[in-house]
Design an enzyme around this catalytic site. Structure first.
Site, mmCIF file in Angstrom:
data_model
loop_
_atom_site.group_PDB
_atom_site.id
_atom_site.type_symbol
_atom_site.label_atom_id
_atom_site.label_comp_id
_atom_site.label_asym_id
_atom_site.label_seq_id
_atom_site.Cartn_x
_atom_site.Cartn_y
_atom_site.Cartn_z
ATOM 1 N N GLY A 1 35.678 71.405 45.762
ATOM 2 C CA GLY A 1 36.579 72.163 45.074
ATOM 3 C C GLY A 1 35.666 72.987 43.711
ATOM 4 O O GLY A 1 36.095 73.617 42.822
ATOM 5 N N HIS B 1 37.144 58.349 49.396
ATOM 6 C CA HIS B 1 37.057 60.271 48.949
ATOM 7 C C HIS B 1 36.365 60.084 47.420
ATOM 8 O O HIS B 1 36.611 59.369 46.752
ATOM 9 C CB HIS B 1 38.504 60.660 48.881
ATOM 10 C CG HIS B 1 38.130 62.243 48.441
ATOM 11 N ND1 HIS B 1 37.989 62.379 47.317
ATOM 12 C CD2 HIS B 1 38.693 63.460 49.809
ATOM 13 C CE1 HIS B 1 37.698 63.980 47.489
ATOM 14 N NE2 HIS B 1 38.006 64.351 48.928
ATOM 15 N N GLU C 1 31.294 64.919 52.771
ATOM 16 C CA GLU C 1 31.177 65.879 51.499
ATOM 17 C C GLU C 1 30.551 65.640 50.628
ATOM 18 O O GLU C 1 30.472 65.031 50.129
ATOM 19 C CB GLU C 1 33.160 65.290 51.494
ATOM 20 C CG GLU C 1 34.583 65.545 52.659
ATOM 21 C CD GLU C 1 35.362 65.929 51.631
ATOM 22 O OE1 GLU C 1 36.223 66.617 51.630
ATOM 23 O OE2 GLU C 1 35.575 65.214 51.494
ATOM 24 N N SER D 1 34.669 73.082 50.312
ATOM 25 C CA SER D 1 34.571 74.343 49.727
ATOM 26 C C SER D 1 34.765 74.920 51.234
ATOM 27 O O SER D 1 35.071 76.404 51.285
ATOM 28 C CB SER D 1 33.503 74.595 49.160
ATOM 29 O OG SER D 1 33.690 74.318 48.010
ATOM 30 N N LYS E 1 45.701 66.474 48.177
ATOM 31 C CA LYS E 1 45.805 65.423 47.052
ATOM 32 C C LYS E 1 46.784 65.497 45.980
ATOM 33 O O LYS E 1 47.730 65.362 46.733
ATOM 34 C CB LYS E 1 44.267 67.039 46.627
ATOM 35 C CG LYS E 1 42.890 66.811 46.652
ATOM 36 C CD LYS E 1 41.575 67.491 46.138
ATOM 37 C CE LYS E 1 40.887 67.550 47.530
ATOM 38 N NZ LYS E 1 39.374 68.005 46.430
ATOM 39 N N GLU F 1 36.433 61.569 45.135
ATOM 40 C CA GLU F 1 37.130 61.056 43.617
ATOM 41 C C GLU F 1 37.534 59.749 43.622
ATOM 42 O O GLU F 1 37.909 59.509 42.310
ATOM 43 C CB GLU F 1 38.701 62.180 44.239
ATOM 44 C CG GLU F 1 37.847 63.995 43.713
ATOM 45 C CD GLU F 1 38.935 64.646 44.712
ATOM 46 O OE1 GLU F 1 40.295 64.589 44.651
ATOM 47 O OE2 GLU F 1 38.808 66.063 44.886
ATOM 48 N N ASN G 1 44.055 67.971 53.019
ATOM 49 C CA ASN G 1 43.591 66.559 52.156
ATOM 50 C C ASN G 1 44.507 68.082 50.914
ATOM 51 O O ASN G 1 43.950 68.396 50.315
ATOM 52 C CB ASN G 1 42.546 66.689 51.770
ATOM 53 C CG ASN G 1 42.571 65.528 50.561
ATOM 54 O OD1 ASN G 1 43.683 65.003 50.218
ATOM 55 N ND2 ASN G 1 41.272 65.609 50.050
HETATM 56 P P1 PGA Z 1 37.468 71.414 48.809
HETATM 57 O O1 PGA Z 1 38.274 69.159 48.754
HETATM 58 O O2 PGA Z 1 37.547 72.071 49.979
HETATM 59 O O3 PGA Z 1 38.686 71.858 47.892
HETATM 60 O O4 PGA Z 1 36.005 71.479 48.250
HETATM 61 C C1 PGA Z 1 37.733 69.355 50.329
HETATM 62 C C2 PGA Z 1 38.427 67.561 50.408
HETATM 63 O O5 PGA Z 1 38.249 67.179 48.799
HETATM 64 O O6 PGA Z 1 37.738 66.960 50.940
#
Ligand code: PGA
Length: 251
Positions: free
Chosen positions: A174, A96, A168, A213, A12, A98, A10
């Protein structure tokens, strides 16, 4: 039953024409064509055309990060299902955290999007997961049930053969603070059992990815768990060696 592993990147809101090309060329050169897992990259909308060309005739599949639940019309700034299909998009991230947090995507909007993506013939990657406050209040499983049931109230469970679930935990995204493999496995097992209350056969088949992560050095342990069928990877999907390391761990 053995379920095919999926490693989905992803990106982003990151990338550029030049860096996308460099990243993908690096990944494609290093992944084994003999790999059994499915590799997906999810690019920002303006780059779907470029990425679609770069992954053509490779084993990498293309995902979008979002889509409108409406088919067309006066929705300024939105991207439609038909537009995605013109660029050979096969998967769409839906819900997601976000999007849920910053763009007020409710369970009901997420359910409508899952339905629309399925009807268009693409596959949704349905993201679910609890916040830190919810985990501390021991609400993790309730949150997952609520987010899944909102979708299962809108589409029949048989459709979940074409839905990928990404668990998640928001506190792990993140932050560098991944859930432990056992913490993730516990939730994945619970999710599969919950889906089995609707349809045991579908529950065995549904692929449940872990996200939050994931890095090359923690992926092998995560993938060794019985109900973890792959990963949705943010930050590490932007670094060739990290992403390839995760793909290799998936086998
Ligand atoms: P990350 O993000 O691996 O940077 O923690 C995962 C995601 O948001 O899908």
């Amino acid at each position: 039953m053995t379920r095919k592993k999926i490693v989905a990147g992803n990106w982003k809101m990151n990338g550029s024409l030049a860096s996308n090309e460099q990243l993908l060329e690096g990944i494609i050169a290093k992944i084994e064509s003999s790999s059994d897992s499915l590799v997906i990259v999810s690019s920002p909308s303006p780059y779907l055309g470029q990425v679609s060309e770069l992954v053509k005739n490779t084993t990498v599949s293309l995902a979008a990060q979002n889509v409108s639940q409406h088919s067309s019309g006066a929705y300024t700034g939105e991207v439609s299902l038909d537009m995605l299909k013109e660029f050979s998009v096969e998967y769409v991230l839906v819900g997601h955290s976000e999007r849920r947090t910053y763009y007020s995507e409710t369970d009901s909007i997420v359910a409508d999007k899952v339905k629309a993506v399925l009807e268009s013939g693409m596959k949704p990657i349905l993201c679910i997961g609890e916040t830190l406050e919810e985990r501390q209040a021991e609400q993790t499983l309730n949150v997952c049930v609520k987010q899944i049931d909102a979708v299962l109230n809108t589409v029949d469970v048989s459709n979940f053969e074409n839905v990928v679930i990404a668990y998640e935990p928001v506190w792990a995204i993140g932050t560098g603070l991944s859930a432990t493999a056992q913490q993730a496995q516990d939730v994945h097992e619970f999710i599969r059992k919950h889906i089995a209350t609707y349809n045991a056969n579908v529950a065995e088949k549904v692929q449940i990815l872990y996200g939050g992560s994931v890095k090359a050095n923690n992926s092998e342990e995560l993938f060794s768990m019985a109900d973890i069928d792959g990963a949705l990877v943010g930050g590490a999907s932007l670094i060739v060696d990290e992403f390839v390391g995760i793909i290799k761990a998936a086998g």
